[in-house]
Scaffold this motif. Structure first.
Motif, PDB file in Angstrom:
ATOM      1  N   UNK B 172      69.226  35.888 -18.269  1.00 40.73           N
ATOM      2  CA  UNK B 172      69.830  35.176 -17.151  1.00 40.73           C
ATOM      3  C   UNK B 172      69.312  33.753 -17.139  1.00 40.73           C
ATOM      4  N   UNK B 173      70.199  32.859 -16.888  1.00 40.84           N
ATOM      5  CA  UNK B 173      69.788  31.468 -16.833  1.00 40.84           C
ATOM      6  C   UNK B 173      69.947  30.974 -15.419  1.00 40.84           C
ATOM      7  N   UNK B 174      68.890  30.385 -14.902  1.00 37.63           N
ATOM      8  CA  UNK B 174      69.029  29.712 -13.626  1.00 37.63           C
ATOM      9  C   UNK B 174      69.355  28.279 -13.983  1.00 37.63           C
ATOM     10  N   UNK B 175      70.578  27.951 -13.762  1.00 40.50           N
ATOM     11  CA  UNK B 175      71.024  26.654 -14.218  1.00 40.50           C
ATOM     12  C   UNK B 175      70.964  25.655 -13.077  1.00 40.50           C
ATOM     13  N   UNK B 176      70.247  24.571 -13.308  1.00 41.68           N
ATOM     14  CA  UNK B 176      70.190  23.497 -12.333  1.00 41.68           C
ATOM     15  C   UNK B 176      70.942  22.356 -12.982  1.00 41.68           C
ATOM     16  N   UNK B 177      72.128  22.112 -12.495  1.00 47.72           N
ATOM     17  CA  UNK B 177      72.999  21.186 -13.199  1.00 47.72           C
ATOM     18  C   UNK B 177      73.056  19.845 -12.497  1.00 47.72           C
ATOM     19  N   UNK B 178      72.894  18.800 -13.255  1.00 47.38           N
ATOM     20  CA  UNK B 178      73.115  17.475 -12.686  1.00 47.38           C
ATOM     21  C   UNK B 178      73.969  16.671 -13.658  1.00 47.38           C
ATOM     22  N   UNK B 179      74.825  15.871 -13.104  1.00 48.95           N
ATOM     23  CA  UNK B 179      75.620  14.972 -13.936  1.00 48.95           C
ATOM     24  C   UNK B 179      74.965  13.615 -13.842  1.00 48.95           C
ATOM     25  N   UNK B 180      74.740  12.972 -14.972  1.00 51.33           N
ATOM     26  CA  UNK B 180      74.196  11.630 -14.879  1.00 51.33           C
ATOM     27  C   UNK B 180      75.131  10.660 -15.561  1.00 51.33           C
ATOM     28  N   UNK B 181      75.106   9.455 -15.051  1.00 52.97           N
ATOM     29  CA  UNK B 181      76.000   8.443 -15.556  1.00 52.97           C
ATOM     30  C   UNK B 181      75.199   7.163 -15.726  1.00 52.97           C
ATOM     31  N   UNK B 182      75.386   6.505 -16.864  1.00 46.89           N
ATOM     32  CA  UNK B 182      74.723   5.226 -17.070  1.00 46.89           C
ATOM     33  C   UNK B 182      75.574   4.168 -16.400  1.00 46.89           C
ATOM     34  N   UNK B 183      74.936   3.401 -15.509  1.00 48.38           N
ATOM     35  CA  UNK B 183      75.738   2.521 -14.680  1.00 48.38           C
ATOM     36  C   UNK B 183      76.555   1.504 -15.478  1.00 48.38           C
ATOM     37  N   UNK B 184      75.939   0.920 -16.496  1.00 47.99           N
ATOM     38  CA  UNK B 184      76.662  -0.127 -17.232  1.00 47.99           C
ATOM     39  C   UNK B 184      77.747   0.437 -18.129  1.00 47.99           C
ATOM     40  N   UNK B 185      77.607   1.694 -18.480  1.00 45.11           N
ATOM     41  CA  UNK B 185      78.560   2.261 -19.436  1.00 45.11           C
ATOM     42  C   UNK B 185      79.112   3.562 -18.883  1.00 45.11           C
ATOM     43  N   UNK B 186      80.300   3.857 -19.289  1.00 43.19           N
ATOM     44  CA  UNK B 186      80.934   5.050 -18.763  1.00 43.19           C
ATOM     45  C   UNK B 186      80.589   6.260 -19.625  1.00 43.19           C
ATOM     46  N   UNK B 187      79.342   6.669 -19.582  1.00 45.65           N
ATOM     47  CA  UNK B 187      78.951   7.856 -20.333  1.00 45.65           C
ATOM     48  C   UNK B 187      78.426   8.881 -19.348  1.00 45.65           C
ATOM     49  N   UNK B 188      78.914  10.079 -19.448  1.00 46.68           N
ATOM     50  CA  UNK B 188      78.415  11.135 -18.586  1.00 46.68           C
ATOM     51  C   UNK B 188      77.758  12.205 -19.419  1.00 46.68           C
ATOM     52  N   UNK B 189      76.716  12.763 -18.875  1.00 48.85           N
ATOM     53  CA  UNK B 189      76.082  13.870 -19.560  1.00 48.85           C
ATOM     54  C   UNK B 189      75.703  14.916 -18.530  1.00 48.85           C
ATOM     55  N   UNK B 190      75.326  16.073 -18.995  1.00 47.65           N
ATOM     56  CA  UNK B 190      75.005  17.159 -18.095  1.00 47.65           C
ATOM     57  C   UNK B 190      73.642  17.711 -18.453  1.00 47.65           C
ATOM     58  N   UNK B 191      72.823  17.898 -17.448  1.00 47.19           N
ATOM     59  CA  UNK B 191      71.491  18.431 -17.684  1.00 47.19           C
ATOM     60  C   UNK B 191      71.410  19.816 -17.060  1.00 47.19           C
ATOM     61  N   UNK B 192      71.025  20.793 -17.855  1.00 44.58           N
ATOM     62  CA  UNK B 192      70.830  22.136 -17.345  1.00 44.58           C
ATOM     63  C   UNK B 192      69.389  22.528 -17.595  1.00 44.58           C
ATOM     64  N   UNK B 193      68.740  23.029 -16.563  1.00 45.21           N
ATOM     65  CA  UNK B 193      67.386  23.545 -16.759  1.00 45.21           C
ATOM     66  C   UNK B 193      67.493  25.057 -16.714  1.00 45.21           C
ATOM     67  N   UNK B 194      67.089  25.692 -17.780  1.00 43.64           N
ATOM     68  CA  UNK B 194      67.189  27.137 -17.838  1.00 43.64           C
ATOM     69  C   UNK B 194      65.774  27.670 -17.732  1.00 43.64           C
ATOM     70  N   UNK B 195      65.531  28.431 -16.692  1.00 41.11           N
ATOM     71  CA  UNK B 195      64.152  28.889 -16.540  1.00 41.11           C
ATOM     72  C   UNK B 195      64.135  30.409 -16.390  1.00 41.11           C
ATOM     73  N   UNK B 196      62.940  30.967 -16.429  1.00 42.78           N
ATOM     74  CA  UNK B 196      62.831  32.424 -16.431  1.00 42.78           C
ATOM     75  C   UNK B 196      62.338  32.954 -15.083  1.00 42.78           C
ATOM     76  N   UNK B 197      62.277  34.241 -14.999  1.00 40.38           N
ATOM     77  CA  UNK B 197      61.907  34.922 -13.760  1.00 40.38           C
ATOM     78  C   UNK B 197      60.513  34.514 -13.269  1.00 40.38           C
ATOM     79  N   UNK B 198      59.580  34.437 -14.206  1.00 45.24           N
ATOM     80  CA  UNK B 198      58.205  34.122 -13.812  1.00 45.24           C
ATOM     81  C   UNK B 198      58.135  32.723 -13.193  1.00 45.24           C
ATOM     82  N   UNK B 199      58.869  31.790 -13.808  1.00 47.02           N
ATOM     83  CA  UNK B 199      58.883  30.430 -13.274  1.00 47.02           C
ATOM     84  C   UNK B 199      59.495  30.404 -11.888  1.00 47.02           C
ATOM     85  N   UNK B 200      60.489  31.278 -11.680  1.00 53.49           N
ATOM     86  CA  UNK B 200      61.159  31.313 -10.383  1.00 53.49           C
ATOM     87  C   UNK B 200      60.184  31.775  -9.299  1.00 53.49           C
ATOM     88  N   UNK B 201      59.366  32.783  -9.643  1.00 57.15           N
ATOM     89  CA  UNK B 201      58.384  33.267  -8.661  1.00 57.15           C
ATOM     90  C   UNK B 201      57.418  32.155  -8.287  1.00 57.15           C
TER      91      UNK B 201
END
Lengths: 297, 215
Positions: B172-201
């Motif tokens: 199972x992935x706990x996905x923390x998604x953020x979209x980031x955009x570089x202000x000067x350029x029109x580039x978008x990317x997506x960041x997902x943090x996948x963490x485990x059960x122990x980290x969640x506790x």
């Protein structure tokens, strides 16, 4: 005690710097490969010894580490090395400098504040050499040393995409040795190999470094001329044809002639793939063969 | 919020996490502006729980691109550990190369081909973004994390026809998604943090500790 010993004996370079880039620790690996004793460098600025590191990219990374606690990686592919050092052993024959993979990270005090940073240096020269050899093996033809078909298929579609995107010229020559079978039949296979090597040498001598010569099949070659219009490619092809036809070949006291037929094709905006261009050049080559060989079409 | 998220996070916990992320990414964005002289806009993070095998489908729905992406992975290890996936649509590497090499000296020398340069830039940018975001979360929650070097785990990866899954299918992935955009350029990317059960506790405890520090 234990960690001090590991620091000194580990088979990697380890450096600890303070916030002013003064060296606090310099392990034996660094002393051995950089030829700078730790007592000579400790307490002095790293930039005194390595002024070439005092550039925006490196300083930006230092700031990211010291101000924000980031970790930075200096990959060999991009940086080659951070600290100029001689390669170890016979690797000297292949590289001027040891190839390094380096990393930099923060070192914190007990309160969690970043007081220092470390740099680790790993010698990856041997791996890079193997990589180079592997790439070379998969991309070149063993007999003639020019590129092989594998290279063409993997690299040149990218080249075509690039030309389409920026609307640059690109031309392709399809070169076929006339009656190659008779050379093999009359003089033997070693002589045939010799003819192929001589032909590639003559072609290579007449094209630019930015062009690509590929052994496409047994006696078929492909030549990619970058930034070249179809008209100019025709002139090049004519030059190549003459360079082969005009000078006889000499192999173990035998003198014989060989000629090539060449099909020329230029990249159009509607040629989306390598295959389209190849097909056009192939058709032109067929016409050249039909019109009596030793011709460019 | 879907059922799986509710099982793992209570609403209150999710709210605190959301708040921590907002603060962390706001600060990360400020840090980034100082480190790379480029203003990066980070969207409000969205939290989801996804099964590994559904990840490509989820990514395809979330990422508005033609379906071809490059994925950079970086492992991070602390009390909060896991892997960060940074996903750029194909072609972004060309824009990033221009953006990051403006005014900077040429690195490495001229014998590096453009493809390598683009991919290495992608990884360098990935390291900076991932480091800034995770570093801030860790800092707010009183943790210190270390990182593996970034790796390009998938190049020209097709989300429509995935041959493999970027993470283990059954996990199972706990996905923390953020979209980031570089202000000067029109580039978008997506960041997902996948963490485990122990980290969640650990994360839950740290979230309450974070909240208490304001009371």
């Amino acid at each position: 005690m234990i960690f001090d010993q590991i620091f000194e004996t580990i088979n990697s370079g380890l450096i600890v710097l303070d916030r002013d880039m003064k060296v606090c620790h310099w392990n034996r690996w660094m002393a051995m490969h950089a030829h700078i004793a730790s007592e000579d460098i400790i307490g002095r600025s790293l930039f005194e010894f390595y002024p070439e590191l005092n550039r925006p990219h490196f300083l930006r990374n230092c700031k990211a580490v010291l101000a924000f606690g980031h970790f930075c990686f200096f990959s060999q592919k991009l940086h080659k090395y951070l600290f100029p050092m001689a390669p170890v052993g016979s690797l000297v024959d292949h590289f001027e400098q040891m190839q390094q993979s380096c990393a930099m990270g923060p070192l914190r005090n007990e309160e969690g504040g970043i007081e220092k940073c470390y740099i680790s240096v790993q010698d990856v020269t041997e791996v890079v050499l193997y990589q180079k050899k592997l790439v070379q093996l998969t991309m070149t033809d063993q007999l003639t040393g020019v590129y092989n078909r594998n290279f063409m298929e993997s690299q040149l579609s990218k080249e075509i995409d690039r030309c389409q995107r920026y609307q640059h010229d690109l031309s392709l020559l399809m070169i076929d040795v006339d009656l190659f079978k008779t050379i093999n039949d009359n003089y033997g296979h070693p002589c045939g190999d010799f003819a192929l090597k001589t032909i590639t040498r003559r072609i290579t001598a007449n094209i630019r470094k930015t062009d690509f010569l590929i052994r496409y099949g047994g006696d078929e070659f492909c030549c990619i001329l970058t930034e070249t219009s179809q008209q100019d490619a025709y002139i090049v092809a004519e030059l190549l044809r003459k360079s082969i036809a005009d000078t006889p070949f000499e192999f173990k006291d035998r003198i014989f002639s060989s000629t090539v037929s060449i099909g020329v094709a230029g990249l159009n905006s509607d040629d989306k793939h390598l295959e389209c261009l190849l097909k056009k050049a192939d058709e032109a080559l067929y016409r050249a063969k039909q019109s009596g060989r030793n011709t460019v079409t | 919020m879907n059922a799986m998220v509710e099982e793992i996070f209570a609403t209150e916990e999710k709210d605190i996490l959301q708040e921590v992320m907002n603060i962390a990414f706001g600060q990360a964005s400020a840090d980034l502006a100082e480190v790379i002289d480029i203003f990066v806009v980070l969207s409000v993070p969205n939290i989801q729980v996804i099964q590994g095998r559904d990840l490509p489908k989820y990514l395809l729905e979330e990422i508005h691109s033609s379906g071809l992406v490059n994925i950079i992975e970086q492992g991070f290890l602390g009390k909060f550990s896991g892997q960060a996936l940074l996903i750029f649509p194909c072609g972004a590497e060309k824009v990033l190369l221009n953006l990051f090499n403006q005014g900077a000296e040429a690195v490495g020398g001229c014998d590096i081909d453009v493809d390598t340069l683009e991919l290495e830039t992608l990884m360098e940018v990935g390291n900076i973004l991932i480091g800034a975001c995770i570093g801030k979360i860790a800092e707010l929650l009183q943790d210190i994390v270390t990182y593996d070097p970034p790796r390009l785990i998938a190049q020209d990866f097709s989300l429509e026809h995935p041959k493999c899954c970027p993470i283990d299918e059954n996990s199972f992935a706990i996905s923390i998604r953020t979209v980031f955009r570089f202000e000067q350029e029109d580039v978008e990317g997506y960041l997902f943090l996948i963490t485990n059960q122990r980290s969640i506790e650990w994360l839950k405890k740290a979230l309450y500790a974070f909240l208490e520090s304001f009371e």
